[in-house]
Design a protein around this motif. Sequence first.
Motif, PDB file in Angstrom:
ATOM      1  N   ALA A  10     -10.813  -7.109  -0.615  1.00  9.58           N
ATOM      2  CA  ALA A  10     -12.303  -6.594  -0.036  1.00  9.58           C
ATOM      3  C   ALA A  10     -11.795  -6.393   1.551  1.00  9.58           C
ATOM      4  CB  ALA A  10     -13.365  -7.436  -0.092  1.00  9.58           C
ATOM      5  N   THR A  11     -11.028  -7.341   2.274  1.00  4.74           N
ATOM      6  CA  THR A  11     -10.774  -6.952   3.504  1.00  4.74           C
ATOM      7  C   THR A  11      -9.803  -5.800   3.713  1.00  4.74           C
ATOM      8  OG1 THR A  11     -10.906  -9.080   4.224  1.00  4.74           O
ATOM      9  CG2 THR A  11      -9.371  -7.890   5.749  1.00  4.74           C
ATOM     10  N   PHE A  12      -8.878  -5.674   2.975  1.00  4.44           N
ATOM     11  CA  PHE A  12      -7.850  -4.680   2.773  1.00  4.44           C
ATOM     12  C   PHE A  12      -8.503  -3.407   2.548  1.00  4.44           C
ATOM     13  CE2 PHE A  12      -4.969  -1.847   0.679  1.00  4.44           C
ATOM     14  CZ  PHE A  12      -3.482  -2.030   1.639  1.00  4.44           C
ATOM     15  N   ILE A  13      -9.599  -3.201   1.480  1.00  2.64           N
ATOM     16  CA  ILE A  13     -10.284  -2.163   1.265  1.00  2.64           C
ATOM     17  C   ILE A  13     -10.811  -1.796   2.520  1.00  2.64           C
ATOM     18  CG2 ILE A  13     -11.969  -1.069  -0.016  1.00  2.64           C
ATOM     19  CD1 ILE A  13     -11.078  -3.020  -2.281  1.00  2.64           C
ATOM     20  N   PHE A  23      -3.076   8.519   3.400  1.00  2.00           N
ATOM     21  CA  PHE A  23      -1.963   9.174   3.267  1.00  2.00           C
ATOM     22  C   PHE A  23      -0.782   8.577   3.738  1.00  2.00           C
ATOM     23  CE2 PHE A  23       1.118  12.016   5.414  1.00  2.00           C
ATOM     24  CZ  PHE A  23       1.491  12.782   4.355  1.00  2.00           C
ATOM     25  N   TYR A  24      -0.611   7.758   5.087  1.00  2.00           N
ATOM     26  CA  TYR A  24       0.456   7.278   5.393  1.00  2.00           C
ATOM     27  C   TYR A  24       0.746   6.030   4.540  1.00  2.00           C
ATOM     28  CZ  TYR A  24       0.919  10.148   9.430  1.00  2.00           C
ATOM     29  OH  TYR A  24       1.116  11.148  10.262  1.00  2.00           O
ATOM     30  N   HIS A  25      -0.044   5.418   3.865  1.00  2.00           N
ATOM     31  CA  HIS A  25      -0.118   4.252   3.030  1.00  2.00           C
ATOM     32  C   HIS A  25       0.748   4.497   1.811  1.00  2.00           C
ATOM     33  CE1 HIS A  25      -2.003   2.015   6.142  1.00  2.00           C
ATOM     34  NE2 HIS A  25      -1.634   0.719   5.385  1.00  2.00           N
ATOM     35  N   PHE A  26       0.428   5.928   1.254  1.00  2.00           N
ATOM     36  CA  PHE A  26       0.796   6.425   0.057  1.00  2.00           C
ATOM     37  C   PHE A  26       2.351   6.709   0.217  1.00  2.00           C
ATOM     38  CE2 PHE A  26       2.006   9.955  -2.631  1.00  2.00           C
ATOM     39  CZ  PHE A  26       1.814   9.486  -3.809  1.00  2.00           C
ATOM     40  N   LEU A  27       2.501   7.133   1.462  1.00  2.00           N
ATOM     41  CA  LEU A  27       4.087   7.450   1.837  1.00  2.00           C
ATOM     42  C   LEU A  27       4.668   6.351   1.868  1.00  2.00           C
ATOM     43  CD1 LEU A  27       6.166   9.630   2.469  1.00  2.00           C
ATOM     44  CD2 LEU A  27       5.331   9.633   4.868  1.00  2.00           C
ATOM     45  N   SER A  28       4.152   5.323   2.617  1.00  2.00           N
ATOM     46  CA  SER A  28       4.695   4.022   2.825  1.00  2.00           C
ATOM     47  C   SER A  28       5.080   3.366   1.437  1.00  2.00           C
ATOM     48  CB  SER A  28       3.845   3.053   3.514  1.00  2.00           C
ATOM     49  OG  SER A  28       4.321   1.710   3.765  1.00  2.00           O
ATOM     50  N   VAL A  29       4.144   3.330   0.369  1.00  2.00           N
ATOM     51  CA  VAL A  29       4.348   2.647  -0.727  1.00  2.00           C
ATOM     52  C   VAL A  29       5.540   3.450  -1.525  1.00  2.00           C
ATOM     53  CG1 VAL A  29       3.498   2.393  -3.184  1.00  2.00           C
ATOM     54  CG2 VAL A  29       2.368   1.890  -1.230  1.00  2.00           C
ATOM     55  N   THR A  80       1.831  -9.766   1.055  1.00  2.00           N
ATOM     56  CA  THR A  80       0.454  -9.327   0.758  1.00  2.00           C
ATOM     57  C   THR A  80       0.215  -7.841   0.965  1.00  2.00           C
ATOM     58  OG1 THR A  80       0.006 -11.586   1.242  1.00  2.00           O
ATOM     59  CG2 THR A  80      -1.862  -9.978   0.829  1.00  2.00           C
ATOM     60  N   ALA A  81       0.529  -7.414   2.041  1.00  2.00           N
ATOM     61  CA  ALA A  81       0.123  -6.061   2.505  1.00  2.00           C
ATOM     62  C   ALA A  81       0.818  -4.991   1.642  1.00  2.00           C
ATOM     63  CB  ALA A  81       0.344  -5.803   4.069  1.00  2.00           C
ATOM     64  N   ALA A  82       2.148  -5.418   1.350  1.00  3.68           N
ATOM     65  CA  ALA A  82       2.823  -4.257   0.469  1.00  3.68           C
ATOM     66  C   ALA A  82       2.210  -4.275  -0.898  1.00  3.68           C
ATOM     67  CB  ALA A  82       4.440  -4.908   0.519  1.00  3.68           C
ATOM     68  N   LEU A  83       1.994  -5.361  -1.576  1.00  2.59           N
ATOM     69  CA  LEU A  83       1.353  -5.472  -2.911  1.00  2.59           C
ATOM     70  C   LEU A  83       0.023  -4.807  -3.019  1.00  2.59           C
ATOM     71  CD1 LEU A  83       2.552  -9.065  -3.957  1.00  2.59           C
ATOM     72  CD2 LEU A  83       3.546  -6.865  -4.603  1.00  2.59           C
ATOM     73  N   MET A  84      -0.700  -5.119  -2.068  1.00  2.00           N
ATOM     74  CA  MET A  84      -2.003  -4.304  -2.002  1.00  2.00           C
ATOM     75  C   MET A  84      -2.003  -2.937  -1.929  1.00  2.00           C
ATOM     76  SD  MET A  84      -4.581  -7.131  -0.615  1.00  2.00           S
ATOM     77  CE  MET A  84      -4.960  -8.777  -1.444  1.00  2.00           C
ATOM     78  N   ALA A  85      -1.066  -2.520  -0.862  1.00  2.00           N
ATOM     79  CA  ALA A  85      -0.928  -1.033  -0.490  1.00  2.00           C
ATOM     80  C   ALA A  85      -0.395  -0.329  -1.800  1.00  2.00           C
ATOM     81  CB  ALA A  85       0.132  -0.902   0.577  1.00  2.00           C
ATOM     82  N   VAL A  89      -2.788   2.561  -3.648  1.00  2.00           N
ATOM     83  CA  VAL A  89      -2.416   3.837  -4.341  1.00  2.00           C
ATOM     84  C   VAL A  89      -2.583   3.862  -6.003  1.00  2.00           C
ATOM     85  CG1 VAL A  89      -0.088   5.041  -4.760  1.00  2.00           C
ATOM     86  CG2 VAL A  89      -0.534   3.981  -2.709  1.00  2.00           C
ATOM     87  N   ILE A  90      -2.209   2.739  -6.568  1.00  2.00           N
ATOM     88  CA  ILE A  90      -2.753   3.075  -8.192  1.00  2.00           C
ATOM     89  C   ILE A  90      -4.205   3.216  -8.158  1.00  2.00           C
ATOM     90  CG2 ILE A  90      -2.499   1.765 -10.447  1.00  2.00           C
ATOM     91  CD1 ILE A  90       0.126   0.410  -9.364  1.00  2.00           C
ATOM     92  N   ARG A  91      -4.969   2.648  -7.665  1.00  2.00           N
ATOM     93  CA  ARG A  91      -6.430   2.480  -7.630  1.00  2.00           C
ATOM     94  C   ARG A  91      -6.740   4.192  -7.474  1.00  2.00           C
ATOM     95  NH1 ARG A  91      -9.208  -0.511 -11.005  1.00  2.00           N
ATOM     96  NH2 ARG A  91     -10.673  -0.430  -9.592  1.00  2.00           N
ATOM     97  N   VAL A  92      -6.296   4.620  -6.336  1.00  2.00           N
ATOM     98  CA  VAL A  92      -6.767   6.142  -5.975  1.00  2.00           C
ATOM     99  C   VAL A  92      -6.122   6.887  -6.996  1.00  2.00           C
ATOM    100  CG1 VAL A  92      -6.191   7.961  -4.423  1.00  2.00           C
ATOM    101  CG2 VAL A  92      -6.854   5.546  -3.522  1.00  2.00           C
ATOM    102  N   LEU A  93      -4.806   6.852  -7.444  1.00  2.00           N
ATOM    103  CA  LEU A  93      -4.398   7.744  -8.368  1.00  2.00           C
ATOM    104  C   LEU A  93      -5.116   7.597  -9.743  1.00  2.00           C
ATOM    105  CD1 LEU A  93      -0.635   7.423  -7.912  1.00  2.00           C
ATOM    106  CD2 LEU A  93      -2.150   9.208  -7.065  1.00  2.00           C
ATOM    107  N   ILE A  94      -5.668   6.734 -10.187  1.00  2.00           N
ATOM    108  CA  ILE A  94      -6.442   6.591 -11.615  1.00  2.00           C
ATOM    109  C   ILE A  94      -8.053   6.890 -11.107  1.00  2.00           C
ATOM    110  CG2 ILE A  94      -4.855   5.260 -12.810  1.00  2.00           C
ATOM    111  CD1 ILE A  94      -6.687   2.722 -12.229  1.00  2.00           C
ATOM    112  N   GLY A  95      -8.379   7.112 -10.000  1.00  2.00           N
ATOM    113  CA  GLY A  95      -9.737   7.321  -9.651  1.00  2.00           C
ATOM    114  C   GLY A  95     -10.800   6.200  -9.646  1.00  2.00           C
TER     115      GLY A  95
END
Length: 119
Positions: A10-13, A23-29, A80-85, A89-95
């Motif tokens: 929840a904090t990450f979201i 966008f920058y996190h997508f590129l980072s992943v 934690t940050a790497a896995l949650m990012a 990205v997966i959650r955004v891609l699947i809507g």
Amino acid sequence: MFKNLDYEWATFIMRHRCTTNFFYHFLSVVLFWAGPILYFATSNIYYWILFFISGAVGGIGHIIGTDPGINFREATSSPTAALMASYMVIRVLIGQYAKDIKWAEAFFENTEHTSPVKF
């Protein structure tokens, strides 16, 4: 690694609702996962650079986006940050990320935890 998964997610979201930040996190992943994969596929050690700069790219998303409160450790070496990012990205891609944002807002409204950002 995860003390309270619901609270951590929840904090990450809440800290990752800005499109620019995403966008920058997508590129980072992409860099985070592509670096090691390309290294093992080609044995070219320079691909590790992609892995090591991925945290800085995600940090730039916080600076340019709505959350300048990123700390150096979180941006460069937090598993934690790497896995949650990556999960974000997966959650955004699947809507499903819009539902996650609503869930996170409800989480902070209905628990004793304080949201890291105002909503």
